[in-house]
Design an enzyme around this catalytic site. Sequence first.
Site, mmCIF file in Angstrom:
data_model
loop_
_atom_site.group_PDB
_atom_site.id
_atom_site.type_symbol
_atom_site.label_atom_id
_atom_site.label_comp_id
_atom_site.label_asym_id
_atom_site.label_seq_id
_atom_site.Cartn_x
_atom_site.Cartn_y
_atom_site.Cartn_z
ATOM 1 N N LYS A 225 0.678 -1.287 -0.302
ATOM 2 C CA LYS A 225 -0.190 0.122 -0.188
ATOM 3 C C LYS A 225 0.727 1.336 -0.223
ATOM 4 O O LYS A 225 2.469 0.817 0.268
ATOM 5 C CB LYS A 225 -1.154 -0.128 1.135
ATOM 6 C CG LYS A 225 -1.874 -1.149 0.849
ATOM 7 C CD LYS A 225 -3.169 -1.159 2.597
ATOM 8 C CE LYS A 225 -4.084 -2.467 2.647
ATOM 9 N NZ LYS A 225 -4.447 -2.374 3.749
ATOM 10 N N TYR B 28 -12.083 -3.160 -3.516
ATOM 11 C CA TYR B 28 -12.656 -2.914 -1.640
ATOM 12 C C TYR B 28 -13.955 -2.690 -1.608
ATOM 13 O O TYR B 28 -14.794 -2.431 -0.691
ATOM 14 C CB TYR B 28 -12.097 -1.822 -0.971
ATOM 15 C CG TYR B 28 -10.797 -2.325 -0.455
ATOM 16 C CD1 TYR B 28 -10.342 -3.468 -0.147
ATOM 17 C CD2 TYR B 28 -9.678 -1.165 -0.599
ATOM 18 C CE1 TYR B 28 -9.080 -3.803 0.582
ATOM 19 C CE2 TYR B 28 -8.110 -1.029 -0.336
ATOM 20 C CZ TYR B 28 -8.247 -2.652 0.483
ATOM 21 O OH TYR B 28 -6.742 -3.358 1.013
ATOM 22 N N ASN C 269 -1.462 -0.293 7.361
ATOM 23 C CA ASN C 269 -1.109 -1.830 8.226
ATOM 24 C C ASN C 269 -0.449 -2.053 6.771
ATOM 25 O O ASN C 269 -0.320 -3.564 6.429
ATOM 26 C CB ASN C 269 -1.818 -2.383 8.606
ATOM 27 C CG ASN C 269 -2.764 -2.573 7.033
ATOM 28 O OD1 ASN C 269 -3.464 -2.128 6.100
ATOM 29 N ND2 ASN C 269 -3.962 -3.328 7.367
ATOM 30 N N HIS D 218 -1.709 -5.403 1.660
ATOM 31 C CA HIS D 218 -2.649 -6.287 1.273
ATOM 32 C C HIS D 218 -2.790 -7.343 0.366
ATOM 33 O O HIS D 218 -1.906 -7.685 0.220
ATOM 34 C CB HIS D 218 -3.830 -5.720 0.184
ATOM 35 C CG HIS D 218 -4.407 -6.397 -0.461
ATOM 36 N ND1 HIS D 218 -6.009 -6.633 0.141
ATOM 37 C CD2 HIS D 218 -4.668 -7.164 -1.373
ATOM 38 C CE1 HIS D 218 -6.743 -7.801 -0.965
ATOM 39 N NE2 HIS D 218 -5.698 -7.611 -1.663
ATOM 40 N N GLU E 39 -9.282 -10.582 -8.180
ATOM 41 C CA GLU E 39 -8.480 -9.520 -7.677
ATOM 42 C C GLU E 39 -6.902 -9.426 -9.063
ATOM 43 O O GLU E 39 -6.984 -8.121 -9.258
ATOM 44 C CB GLU E 39 -7.763 -9.561 -6.238
ATOM 45 C CG GLU E 39 -8.900 -8.968 -5.287
ATOM 46 C CD GLU E 39 -8.535 -9.179 -4.119
ATOM 47 O OE1 GLU E 39 -6.924 -10.306 -3.796
ATOM 48 O OE2 GLU E 39 -9.209 -8.699 -2.810
HETATM 49 P P1 GTP Z 1 -6.840 -6.176 3.008
HETATM 50 O O1 GTP Z 1 -5.542 -7.165 3.127
HETATM 51 O O2 GTP Z 1 -6.190 -4.104 3.283
HETATM 52 O O3 GTP Z 1 -8.210 -6.337 2.307
HETATM 53 O O4 GTP Z 1 -7.515 -5.944 4.919
HETATM 54 P P2 GTP Z 1 -7.641 -7.107 5.447
HETATM 55 O O5 GTP Z 1 -8.254 -8.488 4.631
HETATM 56 O O6 GTP Z 1 -6.334 -7.907 6.690
HETATM 57 O O7 GTP Z 1 -8.863 -6.410 5.865
HETATM 58 P P3 GTP Z 1 -10.409 -6.048 5.378
HETATM 59 O O8 GTP Z 1 -10.384 -6.466 3.971
HETATM 60 O O9 GTP Z 1 -11.217 -5.954 6.004
HETATM 61 O O10 GTP Z 1 -10.195 -4.441 5.706
HETATM 62 C C1 GTP Z 1 -9.496 -3.724 4.073
HETATM 63 C C2 GTP Z 1 -8.829 -2.276 4.895
HETATM 64 O O11 GTP Z 1 -9.577 -1.607 4.972
HETATM 65 C C3 GTP Z 1 -7.770 -3.093 6.223
HETATM 66 O O12 GTP Z 1 -6.289 -2.988 5.833
HETATM 67 C C4 GTP Z 1 -7.286 -1.595 6.726
HETATM 68 O O13 GTP Z 1 -7.060 -0.872 6.122
HETATM 69 C C5 GTP Z 1 -8.796 -0.989 6.390
HETATM 70 N N1 GTP Z 1 -9.931 -0.755 8.017
HETATM 71 C C6 GTP Z 1 -10.308 -2.310 7.827
HETATM 72 N N2 GTP Z 1 -11.193 -2.295 9.322
HETATM 73 C C7 GTP Z 1 -10.458 -0.415 9.766
HETATM 74 C C8 GTP Z 1 -11.089 -0.268 10.868
HETATM 75 O O14 GTP Z 1 -11.620 -0.383 11.551
HETATM 76 N N3 GTP Z 1 -11.112 1.277 11.360
HETATM 77 C C9 GTP Z 1 -9.764 1.766 9.307
HETATM 78 N N4 GTP Z 1 -9.403 2.912 9.754
HETATM 79 N N5 GTP Z 1 -9.397 1.574 8.816
HETATM 80 C C10 GTP Z 1 -10.208 -0.177 8.775
HETATM 81 MG MG MG Z 2 -9.709 -7.844 3.372
#
Ligand code: GTP
Ligand code: MG
Length: 149
Positions: A9, A49, A112, A115, A126
């Site tokens: 990212k 997303y 974080n 992805h 994707e």
């Molecule tokens: P990705 O690999 O980026 O898809 O992350 P993930 O699969 O571990 O988590 P998810 O797909 O649920 O969420 C996608 C992204 O949204 C996360 O990596 C975070 O950057 C962001 N995100 C998810 N939950 C939160 C939250 O509660 N607060 C905030 N600020 N960002 C969030």
């Molecule tokens: Mg995810």
Amino acid sequence: RERTYIMVKPDGVDRGLVGDIIARFERRGFKLIAAKLASPGKEHLEKHYADLMGKPFFPGMIQYMLSGPVFAMVWEGLDAVKTGRVMLGATNPLESGPGTIRGDYALAVGRNICHGSDSVENAEKEIALWFPEGVLQYTRSQESKVFEI
Ligand code: GTP
Ligand code: MG
């Protein structure tokens, strides 16, 4: 053999972590079959997303993803999707163990670093979204040292 979509990212690119993240997947034995630096637009990121649209953090997350280039990759190997997620760590870096990418480099869920696809089905979607030009197929000389073939 399974494939997964891994993306550094904008915070990870800005902090100079692309090489380290590539090295982790390489040394584990995964095969790189596509990679590029990209500056996706808002619509493209909203497609990526789409399942999170409506979440309170969604607009801020898209702004973060638009803050700079990303490094997009496709890695192939045994259990690539699940293993890729283990190597990334938990979504919230505070819950990620040391030795994982997020556990080594991040503190905030909204910053974080990387992805990784969460299912084989989503990985295929994707890969098609980020690499409409397709991925490469090639054989590595050390393949039989990594896989039992
Ligand atoms: P990705 O690999 O980026 O898809 O992350 P993930 O699969 O571990 O988590 P998810 O797909 O649920 O969420 C996608 C992204 O949204 C996360 O990596 C975070 O950057 C962001 N995100 C998810 N939950 C939160 C939250 O509660 N607060 C905030 N600020 N960002 C969030
Ligand atoms: Mg995810």
